[in-house]
Design a protein around this motif. Structure first.
Motif, PDB file in Angstrom:
ATOM      1  N   LEU A  98      42.192  38.647  42.227  1.00  0.00           N
ATOM      2  CA  LEU A  98      42.477  40.013  42.692  1.00  0.00           C
ATOM      3  C   LEU A  98      43.977  40.291  42.670  1.00  0.00           C
ATOM      4  O   LEU A  98      44.413  41.403  42.375  1.00  0.00           O
ATOM      5  CB  LEU A  98      41.907  40.221  44.097  1.00  0.00           C
ATOM      6  CG  LEU A  98      40.373  40.260  44.107  1.00  0.00           C
ATOM      7  CD1 LEU A  98      39.832  39.983  45.498  1.00  0.00           C
ATOM      8  CD2 LEU A  98      39.879  41.614  43.597  1.00  0.00           C
ATOM      9  N   LEU A 101      44.858  41.273  39.213  1.00  0.00           N
ATOM     10  CA  LEU A 101      44.473  42.663  38.926  1.00  0.00           C
ATOM     11  C   LEU A 101      45.378  43.655  39.662  1.00  0.00           C
ATOM     12  O   LEU A 101      45.702  44.714  39.141  1.00  0.00           O
ATOM     13  CB  LEU A 101      43.010  42.893  39.343  1.00  0.00           C
ATOM     14  CG  LEU A 101      41.963  42.150  38.499  1.00  0.00           C
ATOM     15  CD1 LEU A 101      40.576  42.294  39.123  1.00  0.00           C
ATOM     16  CD2 LEU A 101      41.961  42.697  37.072  1.00  0.00           C
ATOM     17  N   ALA A 102      45.773  43.278  40.877  1.00  0.00           N
ATOM     18  CA  ALA A 102      46.534  44.226  41.706  1.00  0.00           C
ATOM     19  C   ALA A 102      47.989  44.348  41.266  1.00  0.00           C
ATOM     20  O   ALA A 102      48.579  45.426  41.335  1.00  0.00           O
ATOM     21  CB  ALA A 102      46.483  43.779  43.170  1.00  0.00           C
ATOM     22  N   THR A 127      41.262  37.904  33.715  1.00  0.00           N
ATOM     23  CA  THR A 127      41.673  39.252  34.130  1.00  0.00           C
ATOM     24  C   THR A 127      42.383  39.989  32.986  1.00  0.00           C
ATOM     25  O   THR A 127      43.005  41.029  33.219  1.00  0.00           O
ATOM     26  CB  THR A 127      42.595  39.191  35.369  1.00  0.00           C
ATOM     27  OG1 THR A 127      43.700  38.322  35.094  1.00  0.00           O
ATOM     28  CG2 THR A 127      41.858  38.672  36.593  1.00  0.00           C
ATOM     29  N   ARG A 257      48.349  47.696  47.955  1.00  0.00           N
ATOM     30  CA  ARG A 257      47.959  47.504  46.547  1.00  0.00           C
ATOM     31  C   ARG A 257      46.903  46.404  46.423  1.00  0.00           C
ATOM     32  O   ARG A 257      45.936  46.532  45.659  1.00  0.00           O
ATOM     33  CB  ARG A 257      49.189  47.141  45.704  1.00  0.00           C
ATOM     34  CG  ARG A 257      50.096  48.338  45.468  1.00  0.00           C
ATOM     35  CD  ARG A 257      51.465  47.910  44.963  1.00  0.00           C
ATOM     36  NE  ARG A 257      51.448  47.274  43.658  1.00  0.00           N
ATOM     37  CZ  ARG A 257      52.448  46.517  43.188  1.00  0.00           C
ATOM     38  NH1 ARG A 257      53.518  46.280  43.922  1.00  0.00           N
ATOM     39  NH2 ARG A 257      52.373  45.989  41.982  1.00  0.00           N
ATOM     40  N   ARG A 261      42.639  46.857  45.439  1.00  0.00           N
ATOM     41  CA  ARG A 261      41.976  46.124  44.374  1.00  0.00           C
ATOM     42  C   ARG A 261      40.730  45.376  44.873  1.00  0.00           C
ATOM     43  O   ARG A 261      39.800  45.096  44.118  1.00  0.00           O
ATOM     44  CB  ARG A 261      42.958  45.116  43.755  1.00  0.00           C
ATOM     45  CG  ARG A 261      43.498  45.576  42.442  1.00  0.00           C
ATOM     46  CD  ARG A 261      42.357  46.045  41.603  1.00  0.00           C
ATOM     47  NE  ARG A 261      42.778  46.596  40.336  1.00  0.00           N
ATOM     48  CZ  ARG A 261      41.903  46.907  39.376  1.00  0.00           C
ATOM     49  NH1 ARG A 261      40.617  46.751  39.555  1.00  0.00           N
ATOM     50  NH2 ARG A 261      42.338  47.407  38.251  1.00  0.00           N
ATOM     51  N   CYS A 262      40.749  45.028  46.158  1.00  0.00           N
ATOM     52  CA  CYS A 262      39.606  44.282  46.710  1.00  0.00           C
ATOM     53  C   CYS A 262      38.364  45.169  46.813  1.00  0.00           C
ATOM     54  O   CYS A 262      37.236  44.691  46.695  1.00  0.00           O
ATOM     55  CB  CYS A 262      39.934  43.755  48.105  1.00  0.00           C
ATOM     56  SG  CYS A 262      41.197  42.478  48.099  1.00  0.00           S
TER      57      CYS A 262
END
Ligand SMILES: Cc1ncc(COP(=O)(O)O)c(C=O)c1O
Length: 384
Positions: A98, A101-102, A127, A257, A261-262
Motif C-alpha cells: 500500500l 501505491l500511495a 504494484t 495519503r 490508498r488503504c
C-alpha cells in the motif's frame, strides 16, 4: 518459570500451519518466521473472553489499544506517539504494498537492500513499479556484522527512485542498526527526497542485554514527513495468524495519503487480532522478557554448533529468532537449502528468495528439544 517454553506442542496434528504442513511429516520445519510457543497467557485469556461474547460483527480500533501502543512506545522506545498517528491494518506485508501505491507512480523506483525478507523484493513488480536493489556489505571476516553500505545504496538510486523499503532490525541477518548507520541513512533519504518505510516488526526481540530499540522516526524527527513506521505484535508475541499490524505516521499529509490508498483494498483489522494486540502490549512484557532469555540460549547453542561446521559461516544475530547461514563453501552445491531438506530432513528458508543464493535462514524459535534434534540432523550432513 511461569511460562512454558520447554514442552513441545504438537502442531503437526492440529489446525494446519504453514510451517508444519508445507513439508512431509519426516521434515523438521525451521523455516517460516513463527515460533512453536504458546502466546502469553493474558493474550489467550483475552481471546477466550472475546470469543465467549459470541458476536463477531465489524469491529473498530478501541481507544484503549491506541493508548496502550502509545504507552509501549514511550516505555520501550522512548518515543511519544499520539493515538491518531496509528493506522491499524491486517498485516505488515500489505502495508508495504500500500505504501508503494500511495507514495509512488507507475514506473517509479522502489528500492530495497538485499538480503531481505522476500516480500520486499516483490512489492515493486506487484504494484507496477520499478524494482531496485542494493546489497548490504558482507561481514568483513567470519562473525563480524553485516554492514549498511551507504555508497552501494546511493549508487543504486536513480532519478526514478521514490521509495525505500527498510528493515530495522533486519530480517534475515538479525542486525540491529546503530545510530551512526541510521544517521547516514536518514541523510541519504533526505538528500534524494525519498519516502522510507521502516519495517520494525522485529524490534521487541533484541537479544543482547541492555539493547534498546530506537525507531528511525524517533531518532530523526526531521524525517517525519517522509517516514512510515510499521510495528506488529505478530513476531514478538507469536500472533501472526491473527493478522494485525500498525502503521505509525506522524505527518498528517503522509498519513492521509496512506489511509486513502488503504480504502477498499484491504479489510479492517481483525477483531481478534486487535484484542490480542491490546492484551499483548498491556500485559505481555514479562512473557516477552522470559522469551528473550530462551531465544538467547538457543542462539548460543546454534553459534556453538555452527562453529563446528566446516565451510559454514554465520554472524550471531543481535535480534529475533532467525539466523542467516552462509553455506556457499559447505560443499552442498548451488542449492544448499534443498540439499539439507533432502539429506538432513530439516526445512530452512532458501536464501535465493532473499536475493542471496547459497545462503539459508534458520528459525530457532522452537523448543530446545526440537532445535537440538534439528541441529543433530544438520550435523549429520554439515559436520565433517
Ligand atoms: C520484516 C518482516 N516484515 C513483515 C513480515 C510479515 O508481516 P505480516 O505477517 O504482518 O504481513 C515479516 C514476517 O516474517 C517480516 O519478517
Amino acid at each position: 518459570m511461569r511460562f512454558d517454553f520447554v514442552t513441545p506442542i504438537d502442531r503437526r496434528h492440529s489446525w494446519p500451519s504453514q510451517k508444519w504442513h508445507r513439508y512431509a511429516d519426516d521434515i523438521l520445519p525451521l523455516w517460516v518466521a513463527d515460533m512453536d510457543f504458546l502466546s502469553p497467557p493474558e493474550v489467550i485469556e483475552a481471546l477466550r473472553a472475546r470469543v465467549d461474547h459470541g458476536v463477531f460483527g465489524y469491529g473498530q480500533v478501541p481507544d484503549s489499544l491506541r493508548q496502550t501502543m502509545c504507552a509501549w512506545s514511550a516505555e520501550h522506545y522512548g518515543w511519544d506517539i499520539a493515538p491518531e498517528w496509528q493506522l491499524w491494518l491486517p498485516g505488515v506485508v500489505p502495508a508495504l504494498h500500500l505504501a508503494s501505491l500511495a507514495f509512488t507512480e507507475p514506473g517509479d523506483g522502489v528500492l530495497t537492500l538485499t538480503p531481505i525478507y522476500p516480500p520486499f523484493l516483490k512489492v515493486a513488480r506487484r504494484t507496477g513499479r520499478l524494482s531496485q536493489t542494493a546489497s548490504l556489505g558482507e561481514p568483513l571476516s567470519a562473525g563480524e556484522p553485516w554492514r549498511l553500505d551507504l555508497e552501494a545504496l546511493e549508487a543504486a538510486i536513480t532519478p526514478e527512485t521514490r521509495l525505500l523499503l527498510w528493515c530495522h532490525p533486519h530480517n534475515p541477518t538479525g542486525r540491529v542498526w546503530q545510530e551512526d548507520e541510521l544517521a547516514g541513512l536518514a541523510a541519504l533519504v533526505e538528500r534524494h527526497d525519498l519516502v522510507i518505510v521502516s519495517d520494525e516488526l522485529h524490534c521487541d526481540l533484541l537479544l543482547d542485554a541492555g539493547a534498546r530499540h530506537r525507531p528511525l522516526a524517533a531518532l530523526f524527527p526531521s524525517l517525519a514527513k517522509r517516514v512510515v513506521t510499521l510495528w506488529a505484535p505478530s513476531k514478538t508475541f507469536n500472533l501472526a495468524g491473527l493478522t494485525c499490524a500498525c502503521a505509525v505516521i506522524e505527518d498528517p499529509d503522509l498519513r492521509r495519503r496512506f489511509a486513502a490508498r488503504c480504502r477498499g483494498l484491504q479489510p479492517d483489522a481483525n477483531v481478534l487480532g486487535l484484542v490480542a494486540a491490546e492484551a499483548a502490549y498491556a500485559h505481555g512484557d514479562p512473557w516477552r522478557r522470559a522469551l528473550l532469555e530462551v531465544l538467547s540460549e538457543h542462539r548460543e547453542r546454534l553459534v556453538a554448533q555452527v562453529a563446528r561446521w566446516p565451510g559454514v559461516a554465520m554472524t550471531s544475530p543481535e535480534s529475533t529468532y532467525l539466523a542467516w547461514l552462509d553455506l556457499r563453501q559447505a560443499g552442498l552445491g548451488d542449492t544448499p537449502q534443498q540439499a539439507l531438506l533432502e539429506r538432513a530432513k530439516v526445512a530452512l528458508s532458501d536464501g535465493a528468495a532473499f536475493g542471496w543464493p547459497g545462503f539459508a535462514r534458520l528459525n530457532f524459535g522452537t523448543t530446545a528439544v526440537q532445535l537440538d534434534e534439528a541441529l543433530r540432523r544438520l550435523d549429520g550432513v554439515l559436520g565433517h
